[in-house]
Design a protein around this motif. Structure first.
Motif, PDB file in Angstrom:
ATOM      1  N   SER A 163       0.856  -1.173   0.000  1.00 22.84           N
ATOM      2  CA  SER A 163       0.000   0.000   0.000  1.00 22.84           C
ATOM      3  C   SER A 163       0.894   1.225   0.000  1.00 22.84           C
ATOM      4  CB  SER A 163      -0.931   0.017   1.228  1.00 22.84           C
ATOM      5  OG  SER A 163      -0.184   0.298   2.406  1.00 22.84           O
ATOM      6  N   GLU A 164       0.274   2.399  -0.051  1.00 19.50           N
ATOM      7  CA  GLU A 164       1.056   3.634  -0.063  1.00 19.50           C
ATOM      8  C   GLU A 164       1.800   3.886   1.245  1.00 19.50           C
ATOM      9  OE1 GLU A 164      -2.996   4.865   1.512  1.00 19.50           O
ATOM     10  OE2 GLU A 164      -2.175   3.423   0.065  1.00 19.50           O
ATOM     11  N   SER A 165       1.477   3.124   2.286  1.00 18.80           N
ATOM     12  CA  SER A 165       2.113   3.345   3.589  1.00 18.80           C
ATOM     13  C   SER A 165       2.901   2.141   4.090  1.00 18.80           C
ATOM     14  CB  SER A 165       1.044   3.714   4.631  1.00 18.80           C
ATOM     15  OG  SER A 165       0.080   2.681   4.738  1.00 18.80           O
ATOM     16  N   ASN A 166       3.003   1.076   3.266  1.00 21.25           N
ATOM     17  CA  ASN A 166       3.652  -0.145   3.744  1.00 21.25           C
ATOM     18  C   ASN A 166       4.646  -0.667   2.715  1.00 21.25           C
ATOM     19  OD1 ASN A 166       4.238  -2.377   5.354  1.00 21.25           O
ATOM     20  ND2 ASN A 166       2.565  -3.585   4.462  1.00 21.25           N
ATOM     21  N   GLN A 167       5.891  -0.182   2.794  1.00 19.69           N
ATOM     22  CA  GLN A 167       6.942  -0.641   1.887  1.00 19.69           C
ATOM     23  C   GLN A 167       7.392  -2.040   2.299  1.00 19.69           C
ATOM     24  OE1 GLN A 167      10.323   1.972   1.735  1.00 19.69           O
ATOM     25  NE2 GLN A 167      11.259   0.946  -0.023  1.00 19.69           N
ATOM     26  N   THR A 168       7.511  -2.948   1.330  1.00 22.72           N
ATOM     27  CA  THR A 168       7.840  -4.341   1.638  1.00 22.72           C
ATOM     28  C   THR A 168       9.194  -4.789   1.094  1.00 22.72           C
ATOM     29  OG1 THR A 168       6.620  -5.024  -0.337  1.00 22.72           O
ATOM     30  CG2 THR A 168       5.406  -5.014   1.758  1.00 22.72           C
ATOM     31  N   SER A 169       9.785  -4.011   0.173  1.00 18.05           N
ATOM     32  CA  SER A 169      11.100  -4.360  -0.363  1.00 18.05           C
ATOM     33  C   SER A 169      11.756  -3.100  -0.902  1.00 18.05           C
ATOM     34  CB  SER A 169      10.985  -5.418  -1.466  1.00 18.05           C
ATOM     35  OG  SER A 169      10.243  -4.916  -2.559  1.00 18.05           O
ATOM     36  N   GLY A 170      13.024  -3.230  -1.282  1.00 14.09           N
ATOM     37  CA  GLY A 170      13.737  -2.086  -1.831  1.00 14.09           C
ATOM     38  C   GLY A 170      13.975  -0.978  -0.829  1.00 14.09           C
ATOM     39  N   VAL A 171      14.000  -1.331   0.469  1.00 11.09           N
ATOM     40  CA  VAL A 171      14.198  -0.319   1.513  1.00 11.09           C
ATOM     41  C   VAL A 171      15.606   0.256   1.397  1.00 11.09           C
ATOM     42  CG1 VAL A 171      14.294   0.082   4.001  1.00 11.09           C
ATOM     43  CG2 VAL A 171      12.534  -1.433   3.031  1.00 11.09           C
ATOM     44  N   GLY A 172      15.710   1.559   1.480  1.00 14.43           N
ATOM     45  CA  GLY A 172      16.992   2.234   1.377  1.00 14.43           C
ATOM     46  C   GLY A 172      17.362   2.636  -0.031  1.00 14.43           C
ATOM     47  N   GLU A 224      11.699   5.332 -11.367  1.00 14.05           N
ATOM     48  CA  GLU A 224      13.023   4.753 -11.526  1.00 14.05           C
ATOM     49  C   GLU A 224      13.576   4.420 -10.146  1.00 14.05           C
ATOM     50  OE1 GLU A 224      16.587   6.022 -14.288  1.00 14.05           O
ATOM     51  OE2 GLU A 224      16.654   7.189 -12.413  1.00 14.05           O
ATOM     52  N   GLU A 225      13.962   3.177  -9.951  1.00 12.97           N
ATOM     53  CA  GLU A 225      14.550   2.741  -8.684  1.00 12.97           C
ATOM     54  C   GLU A 225      16.056   2.559  -8.874  1.00 12.97           C
ATOM     55  OE1 GLU A 225      14.291  -0.910  -5.385  1.00 12.97           O
ATOM     56  OE2 GLU A 225      13.089  -0.980  -7.242  1.00 12.97           O
ATOM     57  N   THR A 226      16.833   3.102  -7.958  1.00  6.33           N
ATOM     58  CA  THR A 226      18.289   2.975  -7.985  1.00  6.33           C
ATOM     59  C   THR A 226      18.749   2.359  -6.677  1.00  6.33           C
ATOM     60  OG1 THR A 226      18.416   5.008  -9.309  1.00  6.33           O
ATOM     61  CG2 THR A 226      20.462   4.205  -8.304  1.00  6.33           C
ATOM     62  N   ASP A 227      19.513   1.248  -6.781  1.00 12.25           N
ATOM     63  CA  ASP A 227      19.959   0.601  -5.551  1.00 12.25           C
ATOM     64  C   ASP A 227      21.297   1.179  -5.082  1.00 12.25           C
ATOM     65  OD1 ASP A 227      21.999  -0.581  -7.074  1.00 12.25           O
ATOM     66  OD2 ASP A 227      20.989  -2.525  -7.209  1.00 12.25           O
ATOM     67  N   ALA A 228      21.829   0.597  -4.022  1.00  5.16           N
ATOM     68  CA  ALA A 228      23.045   1.128  -3.395  1.00  5.16           C
ATOM     69  C   ALA A 228      24.250   1.054  -4.317  1.00  5.16           C
ATOM     70  CB  ALA A 228      23.324   0.387  -2.091  1.00  5.16           C
ATOM     71  N   GLU A 229      24.228   0.159  -5.305  1.00  3.25           N
ATOM     72  CA  GLU A 229      25.357   0.010  -6.225  1.00  3.25           C
ATOM     73  C   GLU A 229      25.196   0.869  -7.484  1.00  3.25           C
ATOM     74  OE1 GLU A 229      25.781  -4.115  -7.030  1.00  3.25           O
ATOM     75  OE2 GLU A 229      26.409  -4.620  -4.974  1.00  3.25           O
ATOM     76  N   GLY A 230      24.102   1.650  -7.518  1.00  3.79           N
ATOM     77  CA  GLY A 230      23.872   2.510  -8.674  1.00  3.79           C
ATOM     78  C   GLY A 230      23.157   1.841  -9.816  1.00  3.79           C
ATOM     79  N   CYS A 231      22.726   0.614  -9.643  1.00  2.83           N
ATOM     80  CA  CYS A 231      21.972  -0.086 -10.686  1.00  2.83           C
ATOM     81  C   CYS A 231      20.523   0.386 -10.677  1.00  2.83           C
ATOM     82  CB  CYS A 231      22.041  -1.589 -10.468  1.00  2.83           C
ATOM     83  SG  CYS A 231      23.722  -2.232 -10.558  1.00  2.83           S
ATOM     84  N   LYS A 232      19.918   0.471 -11.871  1.00  2.24           N
ATOM     85  CA  LYS A 232      18.603   1.090 -12.015  1.00  2.24           C
ATOM     86  C   LYS A 232      17.590   0.150 -12.661  1.00  2.24           C
ATOM     87  CE  LYS A 232      20.789   5.634 -12.743  1.00  2.24           C
ATOM     88  NZ  LYS A 232      20.361   6.260 -11.488  1.00  2.24           N
ATOM     89  N   ASN A 233      16.346   0.425 -12.385  1.00  2.00           N
ATOM     90  CA  ASN A 233      15.247  -0.223 -13.091  1.00  2.00           C
ATOM     91  C   ASN A 233      14.125   0.792 -13.241  1.00  2.00           C
ATOM     92  OD1 ASN A 233      13.722  -2.094 -14.421  1.00  2.00           O
ATOM     93  ND2 ASN A 233      13.521  -3.519 -12.708  1.00  2.00           N
ATOM     94  N   LEU A 234      13.311   0.603 -14.260  1.00  2.00           N
ATOM     95  CA  LEU A 234      12.187   1.490 -14.548  1.00  2.00           C
ATOM     96  C   LEU A 234      10.888   0.698 -14.592  1.00  2.00           C
ATOM     97  CD1 LEU A 234      13.593   3.666 -17.472  1.00  2.00           C
ATOM     98  CD2 LEU A 234      12.816   4.558 -15.277  1.00  2.00           C
ATOM     99  N   LYS A 235       9.809   1.311 -14.109  1.00  2.00           N
ATOM    100  CA  LYS A 235       8.466   0.771 -14.277  1.00  2.00           C
ATOM    101  C   LYS A 235       7.556   1.921 -14.692  1.00  2.00           C
ATOM    102  CE  LYS A 235       9.381  -3.445 -12.916  1.00  2.00           C
ATOM    103  NZ  LYS A 235       9.262  -4.595 -13.830  1.00  2.00           N
TER     104      LYS A 235
END
Length: 306
Positions: free
Chosen positions: A43-52, A112-123
């Motif tokens: 939901s908009e208030s419950n992040q389940t992955s990709g924290v940080g 666009e999601e960017t992880d700690a290593e700078g790798c990206k993905n788009l949805k």
């Protein structure tokens, strides 16, 4: 690393979701409504992955390149979440209001999601806002609460008393009320009510109340805009009244009239009212006016004697 672009024309819950309310869906929102969009969450208030991780959101209309970003503020408004720019850590959700000018167009909400290593993905997700059916019924209310058009009634009862040889008259007070019934509006909305009153020496008190008549009444100023809060049901009743206090000043041998005219009926995002009807469901959009009339008392003379 090349960006991997996945264009979604439907909601894929495990990857990209939006909130669903009575005001349409995130993919087909009614203009004026607000919707949350999120990834990596239930939901908009419950992040389940990709924290940080860092998330950057934008809206695009360029089907050839969805990385082309639209400027917020005209067709849509961002209410919360970081839009475009460098995004933000754990900025996994965004809240967008789709404005009136967006109706009938296709937009793409992109993250666009960017992880700690700078790798990206788009949805991405296709969004097609639909026009609002915002309508308003505007009626006058009889003393018993029944709805009608341009009503009239007799003047209120007179209280009469004496102190020795001095006779005192209190010509009473009356409440002349109107009702606005809004439907299919999924945002806050405004209206301006202008009174044109002819009540002699009586004193008027102008008030309004949202949702019913049992609570406290707010002061109403003729000619000023009134904002009605958002109701998730998409409907709202608004009561406007004039308390006419005749006291000892206004006998009422001439008719009294209270006329209310509506204007500037608009929802958030410039959502225009599609139709204003009266108590008979006649279309009065071009001239939304209701009148309450207190009929004149008989012009009874003073008592003569011999």
């Amino acid at each position: 690393m090349k960006k991997l672009v996945f264009l979604l024309t439907a909601v894929v819950v495990t990857a990209f979701s939006s909130s669903v309310f009575a005001q349409g869906t995130g993919g087909a929102p009614i203009v004026g409504s607000s919707h949350d969009y999120w990834v990596n969450a239930s939901s908009e208030s419950n992040q389940t992955s990709g924290v940080g991780n860092n998330y950057t959101w934008w809206v695009s209309t360029n089907t050839a390149d969805l990385t082309d970003q639209e400027v917020a503020g005209t067709d849509f408004t961002v209410n919360s979440g970081t839009y475009a720019g460098v995004g933000g850590e754990d900025n996994f959700t965004i809240d967008i209001t789709w404005n009136n000018s967006a109706a009938g167009n296709t937009y793409y909400v992109v993250v666009e999601e960017t992880d700690a290593e700078g790798c990206k993905n788009l949805k991405a997700m296709a969004v097609q806002p639909v026009a609002s059916d915002f309508a308003l019924q505007f009626v006058a209310l009889a003393a018993n609460g029944d709805a009608g058009n341009d009503l009239d009634r007799c003047a209120p009862d007179i209280a009469i008393s004496a102190s020795g040889t001095t006779i005192s008259y209190d010509y009473g007070s009356d409440t002349l009320a109107f009702k606005l019934i809004a439907t299919d509006i999924f945002s806050a909305w405004d209206f301006t009510g202008t009174f044109n009153n002819s009540i002699g020496a009586a004193t008027p008190t102008l008030q309004y109340q949202v949702g019913g008549t049992s609570g406290s009444w707010s002061a109403f100023t003729s000619g000023d805009a009134v904002t009605i809060p958002y109701n998730a049901a998409g409907t709202e009743d608004v009561y406007v009244r004039v308390v006419v206090d005749n006291s000892s000043s206004e006998e009422g041998t001439s008719a009294q009239t209270v006329e209310l005219t509506l204007s500037n009926v608009t929802g958030t995002g410039n959502v225009a009212v599609t139709e204003i009807t009266d108590a008979s469901d006649a279309d009065i959009t071009a001239s939304p006016v209701q009148t309450q009339t207190v009929k004149a008392r008989p012009a009874t003379s003073g008592i003569g004697s011999n």
